[in-house]
Write a protein that holds these residues in place. Structure first.
Motif, mmCIF file in Angstrom:
data_model
loop_
_atom_site.group_PDB
_atom_site.id
_atom_site.type_symbol
_atom_site.label_atom_id
_atom_site.label_comp_id
_atom_site.label_asym_id
_atom_site.label_seq_id
_atom_site.Cartn_x
_atom_site.Cartn_y
_atom_site.Cartn_z
ATOM 1 N N ALA A 265 0.825 -1.210 0.000
ATOM 2 C CA ALA A 265 0.000 0.000 0.000
ATOM 3 C C ALA A 265 0.861 1.264 0.000
ATOM 4 O O ALA A 265 0.365 2.346 -0.312
ATOM 5 C CB ALA A 265 -0.935 -0.005 1.204
ATOM 6 N N THR A 277 -1.932 5.010 -6.097
ATOM 7 C CA THR A 277 -2.299 4.587 -4.741
ATOM 8 C C THR A 277 -3.540 3.688 -4.774
ATOM 9 O O THR A 277 -3.583 2.652 -4.094
ATOM 10 C CB THR A 277 -2.560 5.827 -3.856
ATOM 11 O OG1 THR A 277 -1.358 6.588 -3.836
ATOM 12 C CG2 THR A 277 -2.936 5.441 -2.446
ATOM 13 N N GLN A 281 -3.678 -0.224 -3.374
ATOM 14 C CA GLN A 281 -4.614 -0.577 -2.293
ATOM 15 C C GLN A 281 -5.579 -1.667 -2.764
ATOM 16 O O GLN A 281 -5.911 -2.583 -2.015
ATOM 17 C CB GLN A 281 -5.370 0.670 -1.824
ATOM 18 C CG GLN A 281 -4.468 1.547 -0.964
ATOM 19 C CD GLN A 281 -5.104 2.870 -0.568
ATOM 20 O OE1 GLN A 281 -6.169 3.224 -1.064
ATOM 21 N NE2 GLN A 281 -4.434 3.601 0.294
#
Lengths: 390, 168
Positions: A265, A277, A281
């Motif tokens: 992450a 990002t 994730q």
């Protein structure tokens, strides 16, 4: 390697499990009687399911096998509602054949191949299509790790075990750099091990031993290695403690266990950081659905400490596009893109729009890596601990 | 008319080790079977890819044959174990001294393990095995479940049990 083990049998009433380990080669029924008595006692003591754990039973002669079959037959008569679950590992080559045969013969018996059930993503992880991913990763990480390994206690002429060795390239690099007295690599993927063998042969290296094995039940002797490594591996198992316990077991007192894992992450790229990002994730969530913890890296310090390791050391390999060959770094991310949007998304049945967004995030990460004004990171956490005693 | 030259015969196995054990020595203890099997297996597998897997397989199969020999109780003399390797197989030959009765027993038992019907025969033997396991079913299992080759070659006062184990 000497690792003959005496036979042992243990019954845990709490787990409703009988664990048989070592070599069981009775001459006849009389010789088998103490084992039969323990099995009968266990069958009398439990209700529902009795687990017979054969993961560490390395040898069983046919007489012993026939006696076990007789026990199962007797159970069907004496305890008609009792199910027997035979837990076997493919690491013991005869076990799935023999116990599979018993499973087909007896209605009260279920056979579970432990190492297939250990974590659901295993088939995805052990696929030989991952070879390019692993190879590029090793290339990029080794330039940082080479010096760092010394800080974590690796020296010349040590006895080294590389558990979950993958395609074996780390073992080859360690072999060349540190001239170990002995080095063994263990992995549960036959395609990876075949690749490892081929590479070793091409490089003219004959003294790295590679073993097919289960990291939670290694056929390696206790207290026998000065340096035990497991790199980027604990994060893909849903029970990393069971592997760490096994690494600790084979490590000599005073020796060190060395681990690397990621915090996916925290992979980052700027510009287009939001897309990058989101993708990482999301990748963490997908991996989680297969029992993997791709954010495991920072948790290693606690795990090593809780397990009783001393002198726990932890640091980070800060791979960025400023300290790493840009083409290599980009190739790593491209191989992740291929793997996550292909194999992993298929295995977890991701909708096409999610796959497309994942793909964009990886491409934006590559953009950040290659951009003149971009900054991109891939942090890898490194931890090691000393096994107590001398 | 020209005659075709005979095709070259396939090369025999490269020898790895030869062991001679007295029959009396083997009978001293049942555990000698497994000790011998483990020793031979570890020796033969030591320089191979994944020696632990090969050791486990070889020891399992050799032990079964040695236990059979132990139960068959040959007369006085020596048991000779010769192990060699081809590209595809490890081949172990166990030469045991025989009298008329033992030679006949070997013929009967090894005759029952032809690979063509080994699986069906093993399935059939399984039920009776639950009542009283006959010694030779262990040999049948090697062929039926594990894909191992077993054959008998007869010599003058000897029987040679030939065990053929694929590398993989």
């Amino acid at each position: 390697m000497e690792n003959e083990q005496p036979f042992s049998i243990r019954f845990s009433e709490n787990d409703q499990e009988v664990a048989l380990e070592g070599a069981l080669r009775p001459a006849g029924a009389e010789d088998f009687a103490p084992v039969r008595s323990r099995l009968d006692h266990a069958a009398d003591a439990v209700r529902g399911v009795l687990y017979l754990n054969f993961k560490r039973l390395r040898y069983l002669n046919h007489t012993g096998f026939a006696e076990l079959a007789r026990f199962i037959a007797a159970c069907a008569e004496r305890h008609p509602s009792l199910k027997l679950k035979l837990v076997v590992s493919s690491v013991v080559p005869w076990a799935p054949l023999r116990f599979g045969f018993l499973g087909a013969k007896f209605g009260n018996t279920i056979v579970e191949q432990y190492d297939k059930a250990f974590y659901p993503g295993q088939g995805v992880i052990e696929n030989d299509r991952l070879v390019p991913v692993l190879r590029t990763q090793t290339n990029i990480v080794w330039s940082h790790e080479r010096e760092l390994l010394r800080r974590h206690g690796l020296g010349k002429r040590m006895r080294i075990a590389d558990i979950c060795c993958g395609i074996g390239d780390f073992a080859v690099l360690v072999y060349k750099e540190f001239e170990p007295e002995y080095i063994v690599g263990v992995d549960h993927s036959r395609p990876f091990l075949q690749y490892a063998q081929q590479i070793a042969r091409e490089f003219g290296i004959t003294d790295i031993e590679y073993q097919f094995g289960d990291a939670t039940h290694l056929f390696l002797p206790s207290n026998s290695f000065e340096f035990v490594t497991s790199r980027l591996a604990l994060q893909i198992f849903n029970d990393p403690s069971s592997i760490l316990r096994e690494l600790m077991r084979i490590c000599r007192p005073g020796g060190r266990v060395y681990l690397t894992n990621e915090m996916t992450a925290h992979n980052y790229g700027y510009p287009r950081h939001e897309s990058v990002t989101w993708t990482y994730q999301q990748a963490v969530k997908i991996a989680q659905s297969l029992g993997m913890d791709m954010n495991f890296g920072p948790k290693m310090f606690s795990l090593l400490t809780d397990m009783g390791f001393e002198d726990v050391r932890m640091e980070q390999i800060p791979i960025t596009n400023n300290n790493t060959a840009i083409d290599d770094f980009a190739r790593v991310i491209e191989s992740w893109e291929e793997y996550v949007t292909g194999e992993l998304s298929t295995a977890t049945q991701q909708p096409p729009e999610v796959v497309e967004r994942l793909r964009m995030g990886f491409r934006d990460h590559v953009y950040a890596i290659r951009s003149r004004r971009g900054f991109a990171t891939w942090p890898i956490y490194v931890a090691s601990g000393r096994k107590p005693g001398r | 008319m020209t005659s075709e030259p005979a095709p070259p015969s396939p090369p025999g196995p490269s020898p790895i080790l030869t062991l001679r054990i007295s029959v009396r020595g083997l009978y001293d203890s049942w555990t000698h079977c497994q000790r011998l099997a483990d020793y031979i297996a570890r020796f033969v597998a030591s320089d191979r890819f994944d020696p632990e897997q090969l050791t486990t397989r070889l020891s399992t199969y050799l032990n079964e044959v040695l236990e059979y020999v132990f139960r068959a109780r040959p007369s006085e003399g020596e048991i000779v174990v010769e192990v060699g390797r081809t590209d595809e197989h490890v081949i172990a030959e166990l030469t045991i001294p025989t009298d008329v009765a033992l030679a006949q027993r070997l013929r009967d038992d090894l005759g029952r393990v032809a690979p063509a019907d080994a699986r069906a025969r093993y399935e059939a033997e399984f039920e009776s095995m639950l009542l009283r396991p006959p010694a030779e079913v262990g040999l049948l299992e090697l062929v039926a479940l594990h894909g191992v080759g077993l054959a008998l070659r007869e010599g003058d006062g000897t029987g040679v049990i030939v065990l053929t184990v694929p590398h993989e």
